[in-house]
Design an enzyme around this catalytic site. Sequence first.
Site, PDB file in Angstrom:
ATOM      1  N   PHE A 107       8.643 -35.900 -13.403  1.00 44.26           N
ATOM      2  CA  PHE A 107       7.867 -34.726 -13.824  1.00 44.26           C
ATOM      3  C   PHE A 107       7.119 -34.158 -12.626  1.00 44.26           C
ATOM      4  O   PHE A 107       5.998 -33.682 -12.735  1.00 44.26           O
ATOM      5  CB  PHE A 107       6.901 -35.109 -14.952  1.00 44.26           C
ATOM      6  CG  PHE A 107       7.605 -35.668 -16.166  1.00 44.26           C
ATOM      7  CD1 PHE A 107       8.249 -34.818 -17.051  1.00 44.26           C
ATOM      8  CD2 PHE A 107       7.663 -37.036 -16.389  1.00 44.26           C
ATOM      9  CE1 PHE A 107       8.932 -35.326 -18.155  1.00 44.26           C
ATOM     10  CE2 PHE A 107       8.340 -37.559 -17.485  1.00 44.26           C
ATOM     11  CZ  PHE A 107       8.978 -36.698 -18.375  1.00 44.26           C
ATOM     12  N   LEU A 108       7.754 -34.258 -11.460  1.00 41.01           N
ATOM     13  CA  LEU A 108       7.087 -33.850 -10.222  1.00 41.01           C
ATOM     14  C   LEU A 108       7.147 -32.348 -10.038  1.00 41.01           C
ATOM     15  O   LEU A 108       8.196 -31.740 -10.245  1.00 41.01           O
ATOM     16  CB  LEU A 108       7.778 -34.515  -9.022  1.00 41.01           C
ATOM     17  CG  LEU A 108       8.008 -36.018  -9.108  1.00 41.01           C
ATOM     18  CD1 LEU A 108       8.820 -36.497  -7.909  1.00 41.01           C
ATOM     19  CD2 LEU A 108       6.671 -36.739  -9.185  1.00 41.01           C
ATOM     20  N   ARG A 109       6.014 -31.798  -9.625  1.00 41.15           N
ATOM     21  CA  ARG A 109       6.020 -30.374  -9.253  1.00 41.15           C
ATOM     22  C   ARG A 109       6.146 -30.281  -7.748  1.00 41.15           C
ATOM     23  O   ARG A 109       5.398 -30.952  -7.026  1.00 41.15           O
ATOM     24  CB  ARG A 109       4.706 -29.695  -9.670  1.00 41.15           C
ATOM     25  CG  ARG A 109       4.520 -29.597 -11.161  1.00 41.15           C
ATOM     26  CD  ARG A 109       3.074 -29.339 -11.477  1.00 41.15           C
ATOM     27  NE  ARG A 109       2.237 -30.434 -10.974  1.00 41.15           N
ATOM     28  CZ  ARG A 109       0.910 -30.397 -10.883  1.00 41.15           C
ATOM     29  NH1 ARG A 109       0.254 -29.318 -11.242  1.00 41.15           N
ATOM     30  NH2 ARG A 109       0.229 -31.425 -10.415  1.00 41.15           N
ATOM     31  N   LYS A 117      12.400 -34.863 -21.002  1.00 44.06           N
ATOM     32  CA  LYS A 117      12.385 -34.061 -19.778  1.00 44.06           C
ATOM     33  C   LYS A 117      12.746 -32.591 -20.070  1.00 44.06           C
ATOM     34  O   LYS A 117      12.052 -31.663 -19.657  1.00 44.06           O
ATOM     35  CB  LYS A 117      13.362 -34.676 -18.770  1.00 44.06           C
ATOM     36  CG  LYS A 117      13.626 -33.852 -17.554  1.00 44.06           C
ATOM     37  CD  LYS A 117      12.355 -33.668 -16.740  1.00 44.06           C
ATOM     38  CE  LYS A 117      12.547 -32.587 -15.714  1.00 44.06           C
ATOM     39  NZ  LYS A 117      12.274 -32.966 -14.385  1.00 44.06           N
ATOM     40  N   GLY A 130      10.578 -19.384 -11.221  1.00 46.76           N
ATOM     41  CA  GLY A 130      11.770 -19.695 -10.432  1.00 46.76           C
ATOM     42  C   GLY A 130      11.833 -21.178 -10.205  1.00 46.76           C
ATOM     43  O   GLY A 130      11.311 -21.961 -11.006  1.00 46.76           O
ATOM     44  N   CYS A 155      14.281 -25.889 -11.436  1.00 47.54           N
ATOM     45  CA  CYS A 155      14.201 -26.641 -12.691  1.00 47.54           C
ATOM     46  C   CYS A 155      14.157 -25.802 -13.964  1.00 47.54           C
ATOM     47  O   CYS A 155      15.005 -25.967 -14.840  1.00 47.54           O
ATOM     48  CB  CYS A 155      12.991 -27.556 -12.632  1.00 47.54           C
ATOM     49  SG  CYS A 155      13.066 -28.647 -11.210  1.00 47.54           S
ATOM     50  N   LYS A 158       7.108 -20.543  -5.276  1.00 49.02           N
ATOM     51  CA  LYS A 158       5.680 -20.707  -5.555  1.00 49.02           C
ATOM     52  C   LYS A 158       5.039 -21.209  -4.263  1.00 49.02           C
ATOM     53  O   LYS A 158       5.746 -21.484  -3.278  1.00 49.02           O
ATOM     54  CB  LYS A 158       5.451 -21.684  -6.701  1.00 49.02           C
ATOM     55  CG  LYS A 158       5.934 -23.082  -6.387  1.00 49.02           C
ATOM     56  CD  LYS A 158       5.521 -24.059  -7.464  1.00 49.02           C
ATOM     57  CE  LYS A 158       5.882 -25.468  -7.074  1.00 49.02           C
ATOM     58  NZ  LYS A 158       5.451 -26.472  -7.999  1.00 49.02           N
TER      59      LYS A 158
HETATM   60  C1  UGA Z   1       8.685 -28.096 -12.760  1.00 51.69           C
HETATM   61  C2  UGA Z   1       7.772 -28.907 -13.698  1.00 51.69           C
HETATM   62  O1  UGA Z   1       6.437 -28.398 -13.653  1.00 51.69           O
HETATM   63  C3  UGA Z   1       7.755 -30.378 -13.293  1.00 51.69           C
HETATM   64  O2  UGA Z   1       6.994 -31.117 -14.228  1.00 51.69           O
HETATM   65  C4  UGA Z   1       9.210 -30.887 -13.285  1.00 51.69           C
HETATM   66  O3  UGA Z   1       9.277 -32.222 -12.851  1.00 51.69           O
HETATM   67  C5  UGA Z   1      10.041 -30.055 -12.331  1.00 51.69           C
HETATM   68  O4  UGA Z   1       9.984 -28.680 -12.763  1.00 51.69           O
HETATM   69  C6  UGA Z   1      11.445 -30.578 -12.378  1.00 51.69           C
HETATM   70  O5  UGA Z   1      12.078 -30.503 -13.439  1.00 51.69           O
HETATM   71  O6  UGA Z   1      11.889 -31.183 -11.410  1.00 51.69           O
HETATM   72  P1  UGA Z   1       8.456 -27.054 -10.299  1.00 51.69           P
HETATM   73  O7  UGA Z   1       9.761 -26.369 -10.610  1.00 51.69           O
HETATM   74  O8  UGA Z   1       8.290 -27.747  -8.995  1.00 51.69           O
HETATM   75  O9  UGA Z   1       8.137 -28.156 -11.435  1.00 51.69           O
HETATM   76  O10 UGA Z   1       7.350 -25.952 -10.341  1.00 51.69           O
HETATM   77  P2  UGA Z   1       6.144 -25.505 -11.309  1.00 51.69           P
HETATM   78  O11 UGA Z   1       4.874 -25.724 -10.624  1.00 51.69           O
HETATM   79  O12 UGA Z   1       6.312 -26.057 -12.651  1.00 51.69           O
HETATM   80  O13 UGA Z   1       6.411 -23.930 -11.339  1.00 51.69           O
HETATM   81  C7  UGA Z   1       7.600 -23.372 -11.905  1.00 51.69           C
HETATM   82  C8  UGA Z   1       7.533 -21.860 -11.876  1.00 51.69           C
HETATM   83  O14 UGA Z   1       6.524 -21.384 -12.755  1.00 51.69           O
HETATM   84  C9  UGA Z   1       7.185 -21.273 -10.505  1.00 51.69           C
HETATM   85  O15 UGA Z   1       7.990 -20.147 -10.276  1.00 51.69           O
HETATM   86  C10 UGA Z   1       5.733 -20.894 -10.633  1.00 51.69           C
HETATM   87  O16 UGA Z   1       5.346 -19.858  -9.775  1.00 51.69           O
HETATM   88  C11 UGA Z   1       5.679 -20.469 -12.078  1.00 51.69           C
HETATM   89  N1  UGA Z   1       4.327 -20.541 -12.669  1.00 51.69           N
HETATM   90  C12 UGA Z   1       3.737 -21.744 -12.867  1.00 51.69           C
HETATM   91  C13 UGA Z   1       3.692 -19.369 -13.045  1.00 51.69           C
HETATM   92  O17 UGA Z   1       4.228 -18.249 -12.885  1.00 51.69           O
HETATM   93  N2  UGA Z   1       2.449 -19.456 -13.631  1.00 51.69           N
HETATM   94  C14 UGA Z   1       1.847 -20.639 -13.849  1.00 51.69           C
HETATM   95  O18 UGA Z   1       0.715 -20.651 -14.423  1.00 51.69           O
HETATM   96  C15 UGA Z   1       2.495 -21.818 -13.451  1.00 51.69           C
END
Ligand code: UGA
Length: 457
Positions: free
Chosen positions: A171-173, A226, A279, A282, A344
């Site tokens: 669940f890593l970001r 997941k 984007g 994931c 991001k």
């Molecule tokens: C995501 C999940 O948050 C992780 O828990 C998961 O492990 C991971 O996918 C995965 O499946 O490997 P990640 O893709 O690294 O992590 O990025 P996030 O921080 O979740 O952001 C995803 C997208 O949502 C980005 O484009 C971000 O800019 C956008 N976002 C996020 C927003 O537009 N607003 C927000 O409030 C949060």
Amino acid sequence: MKYSCFALLLLFFITLHTAPNIAVIGTGYVGLVTGPGLAEFGNQVTCADIDQNKIERLQQGEIPIYEPGLEELVQHNVQQNRLKFTHDVGAAIEEADIIFIAVGTPMGSDGNADLKYVQSVLKTISEHMNGFKIIVIKSTVPVGTGRWASYVLQNLGVQPDQFTMVSNPEFLREGSSVPDFLKPDRIVIGAESEQAHTTMNEIYSYAFAHDAQQINTNIETSELIKYASNAFLAVKLSFINEIANICDATGAQVDTVAHAMGMDHRISDKFLNPGPGFGGSCFPKDSQALICLAQKNGIHVPVVQASLTTNQIQKVKPIEKLKELLRAKKLNAKTVAVLGLAFKANTDDIRYSPSIDVIRILLEEYAQVKAYDPKAMDNMKHEMPNINYCDSIAEAVKDVDGVIIMTEWPEFKDLLDYIKYKKNKPVIVDTRNILDTKELKNAGFTYATMGNGTNQN
Ligand code: UGA
């Protein structure tokens, strides 16, 4: 799955008497954090990858991706002799009691997760089985993959009492995956046997002692946790993006709406920041894979489908807003600075980045694009070699008609310092709502936000 007495005894021995050897196969964004993270928990870990060049760089202490805190984590565990790197995947498998598969599962042409890399690792495992092993799938894989992997191994000649499958999703970001690994909210372990659960709980015992919640379940449940988590977050994001668009049309302020919504504990204020569409590798891929899984089972999932449709629409919004501010139907003859290429902040990853969509439209309309990102420019140069890459914000915003902030890098908050005193001020589209709208207004800028208002001079 049945176990021979020997295998059970060995498992018991592994669990209680020795620190098991762990091999992590795949040194991408997931494997390269999982390996050092498990070593930090006190385990003996070998990270293996077929990419010799990458492994040589890692052996020299060079980290091939940008991930805050990772270099220190790797260094520390190499120094402690708990972590090593090899491109001899077979040897790593032979030495290991527990094998983590952490290779990519990209979206296939039919929307399903493509399991070819997982399959290839299974083949290598089958060729190097020299005793009982726990095989853990860390990569995000469709429900049923653990069971499928077990059949694949048996078809490759591995005896069923020589291994047991485990699902242990990550669940890593990206950008915060080191603290996410070391201090997780929860650790999900899907396994077929009590012994495998016990051994897995053992290797994560440090995290459990430091407040991580523990979910022990079966493999299918673990695999679905997941997908359900990622699809839910994607729905949440598309929802707040729709609300932001309603705010733009009505004069409501999305920041306040989201803040007040988040005060309700059932909703929570996390993941309620609107933006240019989600984007990364994931959410788009996992939502699509969940749709495929549902379809295969004859189940309609219009909510999950809608989150992807809304996301496609959202990715065009920055361009619509730019045109509105410039009062232009087409953008030819305009020069536009795109600040932020990563999907991001705090990552160099550009996979499924909304910036790619935005730049594509700008190029299709013959606009001149000047791009800047503190970490992701090298990656974007492979994807889009023909735009003007700049070394700084100052260079990017020089003599442009418009600026679009696509990524919430902290340094972009200082954008006005570079353009405040210019005679011909560019219009600004702030897709991450990181600029102070009062300051923008007072300085006489024409700007648009995502749901926090527009100022058109
Ligand atoms: C995501 C999940 O948050 C992780 O828990 C998961 O492990 C991971 O996918 C995965 O499946 O490997 P990640 O893709 O690294 O992590 O990025 P996030 O921080 O979740 O952001 C995803 C997208 O949502 C980005 O484009 C971000 O800019 C956008 N976002 C996020 C927003 O537009 N607003 C927000 O409030 C949060």
